[in-house]
Design an enzyme around this catalytic site. Structure first.
Site, PDB file in Angstrom:
ATOM      1  N   ASP A 478     -29.889  24.935  19.004  1.00  0.00           N
ATOM      2  CA  ASP A 478     -30.964  25.809  18.778  1.00  0.00           C
ATOM      3  C   ASP A 478     -31.375  26.873  20.083  1.00  0.00           C
ATOM      4  OD1 ASP A 478     -33.869  26.069  18.022  1.00  0.00           O
ATOM      5  OD2 ASP A 478     -34.537  24.043  18.536  1.00  0.00           O
ATOM      6  N   ASP A 548     -38.915  26.148  10.379  1.00  0.00           N
ATOM      7  CA  ASP A 548     -39.764  24.915  11.113  1.00  0.00           C
ATOM      8  C   ASP A 548     -40.902  24.505   9.822  1.00  0.00           C
ATOM      9  OD1 ASP A 548     -38.298  24.290  12.980  1.00  0.00           O
ATOM     10  OD2 ASP A 548     -39.621  25.343  14.578  1.00  0.00           O
TER      11      ASP A 548
HETATM   12  C1  DGJ Z   1     -37.085  24.339  17.161  1.00  0.00           C
HETATM   13  C2  DGJ Z   1     -36.396  23.665  15.950  1.00  0.00           C
HETATM   14  O1  DGJ Z   1     -36.648  24.841  14.823  1.00  0.00           O
HETATM   15  C3  DGJ Z   1     -36.907  22.322  15.565  1.00  0.00           C
HETATM   16  O2  DGJ Z   1     -36.195  22.092  14.414  1.00  0.00           O
HETATM   17  C4  DGJ Z   1     -36.621  21.577  16.733  1.00  0.00           C
HETATM   18  O3  DGJ Z   1     -35.528  21.170  16.928  1.00  0.00           O
HETATM   19  C5  DGJ Z   1     -37.427  21.886  17.683  1.00  0.00           C
HETATM   20  N1  DGJ Z   1     -37.155  23.331  18.233  1.00  0.00           N
HETATM   21  C6  DGJ Z   1     -37.099  21.259  19.115  1.00  0.00           C
HETATM   22  O4  DGJ Z   1     -37.479  21.687  20.226  1.00  0.00           O
END
Ligand code: DGJ
Length: 741
Positions: A478, A548
């Site tokens: 990430d 997300d």
């Molecule tokens: C952003 C990601 O897109 C989410 O899926 C998740 O992993 C969060 N970060 C965790 O902090």
């Protein structure tokens, strides 16, 4: 031969299955663009170039300034009289900026070279399907050599471009811009197609009229960004999915970029793509060279649909390297939306167990397992397990998950550091920042200066030791903020203008280390959802978290835009709980699953809390993923309808390469009272084949007795009854026999 040279005319022709690209050299040695479009079997004539010289005298005594104002350069340079957007801007040691390139020589080779330190398409097993033209240009004053690289992928109808810039002189030069590709054409009332968005609204297709002047679509956030994807297409006004002309560029790069369409006073359009010049100043000392990242160009004379299929097949065969790329990925459950930071070993095992019972194959532990990370304001950089939360560490959890017969995946964010972390307390200078200025926090975190080898080593070592305590089958990498306060303690003033590009190179180096150290790991990139969904990242991971936003209806636009360029199986797509976390919408689990089936499938919820009614449907959904994923991942994609206010339904189709199977997904976004059924016309089927139809709705399968000829499905269409809000249906077509033509 994909590439041919005509000595008499001093022209090069690059042919793919359906396209040709022509380049010519003028008497003075300027290298210009002649043609890109449908395949032609000839070179350009006398009038091939735009040599209008408006105003100015005749052919031989050119008024240079007027000539430069209109000549269609293959690689335009700044500072000597061409005032349109340029590819190369060079400063000499005396601080003056001007560059002019003249043809020197060429070379044609089978295959394609690697670009050092950069992701790029590759020739693959059938080397001879790809040919590369090296055009060598020189600036005799600066003693600068520029090699333009054109690789032709014949079957995929794609041409990749890059440029290598070498300082052959003795003075130190500074590159303020070093773009990768340019396409200089006459305007045909072009419109632009781009992918715009924001966090949780990534890659929405956007179309607009191209106006006079310089239109820039770019990112200066240090990542390729959700605001604009590194993709630009110029299309003729009549262009649809099925018809019209498309000139597209996509950047194989994950940092700042500029895609520009410059409509000049003479009605020519110059389209360029490359690293954004903002905060870019690259030192090129004597003997050094700089490689501009790759741009993929696709021309389609048959609308956006054909462009999409060219990108998909190129990326599948010649960009994604992962051993998983042709495999069904394990159906995963990720705990992020289910628990956020609030978990311990027992809770995770309970979720995994409940998921296993309904057939889920992999458990992924997301953010919050390390350091003191119980919320998002601390802990990044401390890549050792939080034993208070995870009693027994990764070893116990990993073992428990594997004992369930599931694979085990884990989340990391290696490029970041929280000010409240042991790593930052020990090395405050490891963060990117401008000394004396309070650095701007985003999500309470700073960006590590990974351009420093000791920083990369320290982070990679920590992660490697954590991973060595148990078997890790999957990693989600990430990256949750943009880059600003561009300052590094690693070098002097000359280093600062290089930092943003060095950062991207360092990121690629770290990802290469990870996949080399752990070759069996299934790797998924992610960046605050889909902020770094680009071809550069696909070179390292076969899938990327798309957004997300997990609401199925929101996902329709996001997935449509993403699939316009990127293969569907590269899109991470999960079923999440209702009401949806981002928009509060209630969508039936059937539709949530049908939309997620368009990508790499999984669940993102707390399975121990899912209503029994919904849980019961999961085994069937998983079976459907395995039954149809081959079609989604290996087949041709056709966009049959895109929902909007007037047409509140969405529809797409996946057809196997041999046209023996197809899957049509239909989603009714909003129902309309008092409306009838509608005909949806399939595409890409065999017109001489007869198909058997199975309708999958609400978990039920209905096999139709009637047979459907391919030509009827494509021309009359398939009749789809009116449905209510958020309902969806899958139509599966299977070829039963051939009919006499
Ligand atoms: C952003 C990601 O897109 C989410 O899926 C998740 O992993 C969060 N970060 C965790 O902090």
């Amino acid at each position: 031969m994909a590439i041919t040279y005509c000595r008499e005319k001093e022209q090069f022709r690059l042919d793919s299955a359906h396209t040709s690209y022509l380049i010519g050299v003028t008497q003075e040695g300027y290298v210009g663009h002649i043609y890109y479009g449908e395949r032609v079997n000839c070179f350009g004539g006398e009038d091939a170039f735009r040599l209008d010289e408006v105003p100015g005298p005749g052919k031989r005594k050119r008024e240079k300034c007027a000539f430069l104002a209109s000549f269609p350069f293959e690689y335009p340079t700044a500072g000597v009289g061409d005032f349109r957007d340029s590819c190369l801007d060079v400063e000499n040691e005396a601080g003056q900026r001007g560059c002019e390139l003249f043809y020197d020589s060429y070379k044609i080779e089978t295959g394609k070279p690697l670009l050092p330190g950069l992701p790029a398409t590759f020739a693959g097993d059938e080397e001879e399907d790809v040919q590369t033209l090296y055009l060598i240009l020189k600036d005799p004053v600066l003693k600068l050599k520029v090699t333009l690289l054109y690789s032709v992928f014949e079957k995929e109808d794609a041409i990749t471009r890059s440029a290598v810039i070498e300082n052959e002189g003795t003075q130190r030069l500074m590159l303020h811009r070093a773009a990768s590709a340019c396409l200089d054409m006459d305007n045909r009332a072009f419109e632009t197609v781009t992918l715009e968005g924001a966090w949780a609204r990534e890659r929405h297709p956007q179309r607009g009229r191209l106006l006079r002047g310089r239109s820039e679509f770019s990112s200066i956030r240090g990542v390729s960004s959700p605001q604009l994807n590194p993709f630009l297409a110029l299309v003729t006004p009549e262009t649809t999915q099925r018809a019209g002309e498309v000139y597209a560029m996509n950047f194989v790069y994950s940092g700042n970029f500029a895609a520009v369409a410059d409509l000049s006073m003479y009605g020519s359009v110059r389209m360029t793509m490359g690293i954004h010049p903002w905060q870019f100043a690259w030192n090129l000392c004597a003997g050094e060279s700089f490689t501009a990242p790759e741009v993929v160009m696709v021309y389609s004379g048959e609308g956006l649909g054909k462009m999409t299929r060219s990108f998909h097949s190129l990326y599948r065969k010649h960009l994604i390297r992962s051993p998983y790329k042709d495999k069904d990925r394990p159906v995963l459950i990720n705990n992020w939306e289910g628990t956020y930071f609030d978990f311990d070993t027992e809770k995770l095992i309970a979720i995994a167990k409940a998921a296993k019972e309904v057939g889920v194959e992999m458990f992924v532990m997301d953010d919050g397992w390390f350091g003191k990370r119980n919320n998002d304001d601390c802990g990044l950089g401390d890549w050792y397990v939080n034993e208070e939360k995870l009693v027994g560490g990764l070893t116990r959890l990993g073992q428990a998950i594997h004992d369930l017969g599931m694979k085990f995946g884990i989340w990391i964010e290696p490029e970041m550091v929280s000010p409240d972390s042991d790593l930052f307390r020990a090395h405050p200078d490891w963060a990117i920042q401008i000394p004396g200025r309070e650095p701007t926090l985003a999500r309470h975190q700073l960006v590590l200066d990974i351009t420093r080898k000791e920083v990369r080593d320290a982070v990679c070592d920590m992660i490697r030791s954590a991973f060595n305590t148990t078997k890790i089958d999957y990693v989600k990498w990430d990256m949750n903020r943009y880059l600003c306060d561009i300052g590094s303690a690693a070098g002097g003033p000359e280093y600062q203008g290089e930092l943003l590009h060095r950062y991207v190179l360092a990121l690629y180096e770290m990802q290469e280390r990870l996949i080399t150290d752990f070759p069996d790991i299934l790797f998924e990139n992610c960046s605050s959802g889909g902020a770094r969904f680009d071809p550069g990242m696909l070179y390292f991971s076969p899938q990327i978290w798309t957004s997300d936003d997990t609401d199925a209806i929101e996902r329709l636009h996001i997935q449509e835009g993403t699939a316009l360029v990127y293969p569907m199986e590269t899109m991470g797509a999960h079923v999440s709980k209702c009401p949806n976390e981002q928009v509060g919408r209630m969508v039936p689990i059937e539709t949530r699953a049908n939309v997620a089936l368009a990508g790499t499938f999984g669940y993102e919820l707390d399975m121990t809390r899912l209503p029994e009614e919904e849980k019961k449907k999961i085994p069937g959904q998983i079976a459907r993923y395995h039954r149809f994923h081959g079609l989604v991942a290996g087949g041709d994609y056709y966009r049959l309808n895109s929902w909007c206010e007037e047409e509140p339904w969405d529809c797409w189709e996946n057809v196997s390469e041999d046209r023996a199977q197809a899957l049509i997904t239909y989603v009714q976004v909003l129902g309309r009272p008092n409306t009838g059924s509608r005909l949806v016309r399939a595409e890409g089927l065999d017109p001489y084949a007869v198909y058997h139809l199975t309708i999958l709705k609400d978990g039920e399968e209905t096999e139709m007795k009637q047979e459907f000829p391919g030509s009827a499905l494509m021309h009359f269409g398939l009749r789809i009854p009116a449905l209510g809000d958020f309902q969806s249906v899958l139509y599966y077509l299977e070829k039963t026999r051939e009919e006499e033509p």
